[in-house]
Design a protein around this motif. Sequence first.
Motif, PDB file in Angstrom:
ATOM      1  N   ARG A 156      53.905  35.843  16.889  1.00 26.80           N
ATOM      2  CA  ARG A 156      52.759  35.540  17.745  1.00 26.80           C
ATOM      3  C   ARG A 156      53.188  35.535  19.213  1.00 26.80           C
ATOM      4  N   CYS A 157      52.196  35.532  20.098  1.00 27.87           N
ATOM      5  CA  CYS A 157      52.474  35.490  21.538  1.00 27.87           C
ATOM      6  C   CYS A 157      52.474  34.046  22.027  1.00 27.87           C
ATOM      7  N   VAL A 158      53.186  33.812  23.103  1.00 25.02           N
ATOM      8  CA  VAL A 158      53.219  32.505  23.779  1.00 25.02           C
ATOM      9  C   VAL A 158      53.071  32.779  25.266  1.00 25.02           C
ATOM     10  N   HIS A 159      52.198  32.005  25.945  1.00 24.14           N
ATOM     11  CA  HIS A 159      51.882  32.269  27.352  1.00 24.14           C
ATOM     12  C   HIS A 159      52.303  31.123  28.265  1.00 24.14           C
ATOM     13  N   ASN A 160      53.359  31.317  29.039  1.00 25.35           N
ATOM     14  CA  ASN A 160      53.725  30.404  30.134  1.00 25.35           C
ATOM     15  C   ASN A 160      53.686  28.941  29.724  1.00 25.35           C
ATOM     16  N   LEU A 161      54.347  28.636  28.628  1.00 25.89           N
ATOM     17  CA  LEU A 161      54.295  27.293  28.046  1.00 25.89           C
ATOM     18  C   LEU A 161      55.614  26.573  28.293  1.00 25.89           C
ATOM     19  N   ASN A 162      55.533  25.276  28.551  1.00 26.38           N
ATOM     20  CA  ASN A 162      56.740  24.474  28.728  1.00 26.38           C
ATOM     21  C   ASN A 162      57.213  23.968  27.364  1.00 26.38           C
ATOM     22  N   ARG A 193      48.091  23.789  31.282  1.00 29.77           N
ATOM     23  CA  ARG A 193      48.164  25.048  32.023  1.00 29.77           C
ATOM     24  C   ARG A 193      46.769  25.470  32.492  1.00 29.77           C
ATOM     25  N   SER A 194      46.747  26.253  33.545  1.00 33.92           N
ATOM     26  CA  SER A 194      45.489  26.842  34.020  1.00 33.92           C
ATOM     27  C   SER A 194      45.245  28.164  33.295  1.00 33.92           C
ATOM     28  N   PHE A 220      47.743  32.554  31.396  1.00 27.71           N
ATOM     29  CA  PHE A 220      47.875  31.145  31.738  1.00 27.71           C
ATOM     30  C   PHE A 220      48.931  31.010  32.837  1.00 27.71           C
ATOM     31  N   LYS A 221      48.923  29.871  33.510  1.00 26.70           N
ATOM     32  CA  LYS A 221      50.027  29.551  34.418  1.00 26.70           C
ATOM     33  C   LYS A 221      50.199  28.036  34.444  1.00 26.70           C
ATOM     34  N   ALA A 222      51.436  27.623  34.673  1.00 23.53           N
ATOM     35  CA  ALA A 222      51.729  26.194  34.717  1.00 23.53           C
ATOM     36  C   ALA A 222      51.111  25.568  35.953  1.00 23.53           C
ATOM     37  N   ASN A 223      50.613  24.348  35.815  1.00 26.48           N
ATOM     38  CA  ASN A 223      50.092  23.605  36.960  1.00 26.48           C
ATOM     39  C   ASN A 223      51.215  22.768  37.565  1.00 26.48           C
TER      40      ASN A 223
END
Length: 550
Positions: free
Chosen positions: A285-291, A438-439, A547-550
């Motif tokens: 699966r994909c993961v988007h800009n996650l901490n 995330r945004s 997405f992007k981290a806030n």
Amino acid sequence: MDQLIATLKKIEKQNYRAYQQIKGSFDFTDFTLFIDYVQADPFASASRVRAFRPWSLTGLEWLKDQSAAYQVAARDFIARKFAEFAKQETSVSIALSGQTVLDSTSVIFTEEGIELRFRVNLPAEGRSALGKKAINTLTFHLPKFIRRATIEREIDRAALEYHCQIIEDQECLREQLESNNLIAFVADGSVLPRFAGNCDLPMKDAVPFIAPETLAVTLNTPNQGDIRGMGVPKGITLIVGGGFHGKSTLLTAIERSIYNHIPGDGRERIVTNQNSMKIRAEDGRCVHNLNLSNYINHLPMGKDTSDFSTQDASGSTSQAAWLQESIESGAVGLLIDEDTSATNFMIRDERMQALVSKGDEPITPLVDRIGQLRDDLDISTIVVMGGSGDYLDVANTVIQMHDYQAVDVTEKAQQVIAQHPTQRNNECETPLVTFKPRSLNRNALQTILMDGKFRVSAKGTESLRFGKEFADISALEQLESASEVNAIGWLWFQLAQLPGWSANPAKEVAQLLDGEWHKQMPAQGDLAKPRVLDVLAALNRMRKSQFKAN
């Protein structure tokens, strides 16, 4: 009605596209028929049709004074009755939800009356319209189904009331979980096993569930009075036992009971906090800009995990991502079965720790974080565990399944811990860190929609088409029907109409689902209210989400 008949006679044997002439509304005296969408050819999706009937002609106006849960159940009952009456006419169909009751748009109550929403597959001979056969369907059979499904004497008031009371009681049970410090409740007499892996009906002659005395709780309902059952406390609960004794069966019943079940299902007195999420490993699966730094750190070649993205996650990474995404979306409970989990995400035993030092292992296993999730974030976890006793050290409650019956072995587990202390080291090098959500880039959603000619459609509960993209959501085991998936797509559609970045997409989705959510949706009958958790889980699986981290 006369106008509809005249038009259908006129287009007899014409090209199938001539059916487009019947779009519009038609007065049938006691109800109004709306033909909203006409299929372009015999093999396209069936035509969308609605029927509206005033309350005064139904004898069901008393439903307007009932609770919200009661009304949802009444709408579900009417949809099931319509399907029952229409089963002889295979060209007519209405969206149903199996053994569960969802807040669906197949039947809508308004101040003025009842609206049925369904599909009709218009008849053809090759590519030619069969107008006269359509007359038989639309003006003879269909009015009978509509009238029977929307009049009290035809649908059996006693059966309607019982159906609604069972659903109302489930809502009441679920509302009492928090005040009783529970994450789930399983009533005595419940039937947990299903008939087959591909059939959600209850197993015949199954052993009814009985709560162990030490976990027994009595909750009250408005229609059935006091109900005794097993309360699953907040915190960390292990479900243990030998193979084939019912561990996964109990967890499955709990995970499905975020929904209300129809009478006779066997699970109609089992309830779970609706913000409980089943998570598992999901290779690829994909993961988007996650901490992911709470669970994965110091990757080879210095790859950063505080803003981690991939289009091909491993089992452990995917499960860690799902956990973090669920927290971000508002989960208060996690449901985990070791059979579908990544072993290296769940546990690293003392021998493996001795062989591979912590400095060479980027994963902090869940067994070392699960207590922090409970203590720092108040997140409860129910884990089916048959292979590792190290989870006993952090468990608040241990339930053993034996011959499909639950036994509270929490005290015995404490004795085992004392007699066999663990030799493994806790691998948490840092405290559990919390992160802002995330945004989400709403403009990216709009671009995907435009490039795909604004198409939104579900393929069962396996896939969601959004514009030109297809999101694989087959791992979301708690999705009940394609109607929920359709609604998820249309919620994304609404997000896509707003500019720029959403700083808190979970909050934004919750606002869209508040109150009369269906009024913001297309007037279609195959939509059902999803959870915020599932809307965001699906969005996290669309490969072109941004997405992007806030």
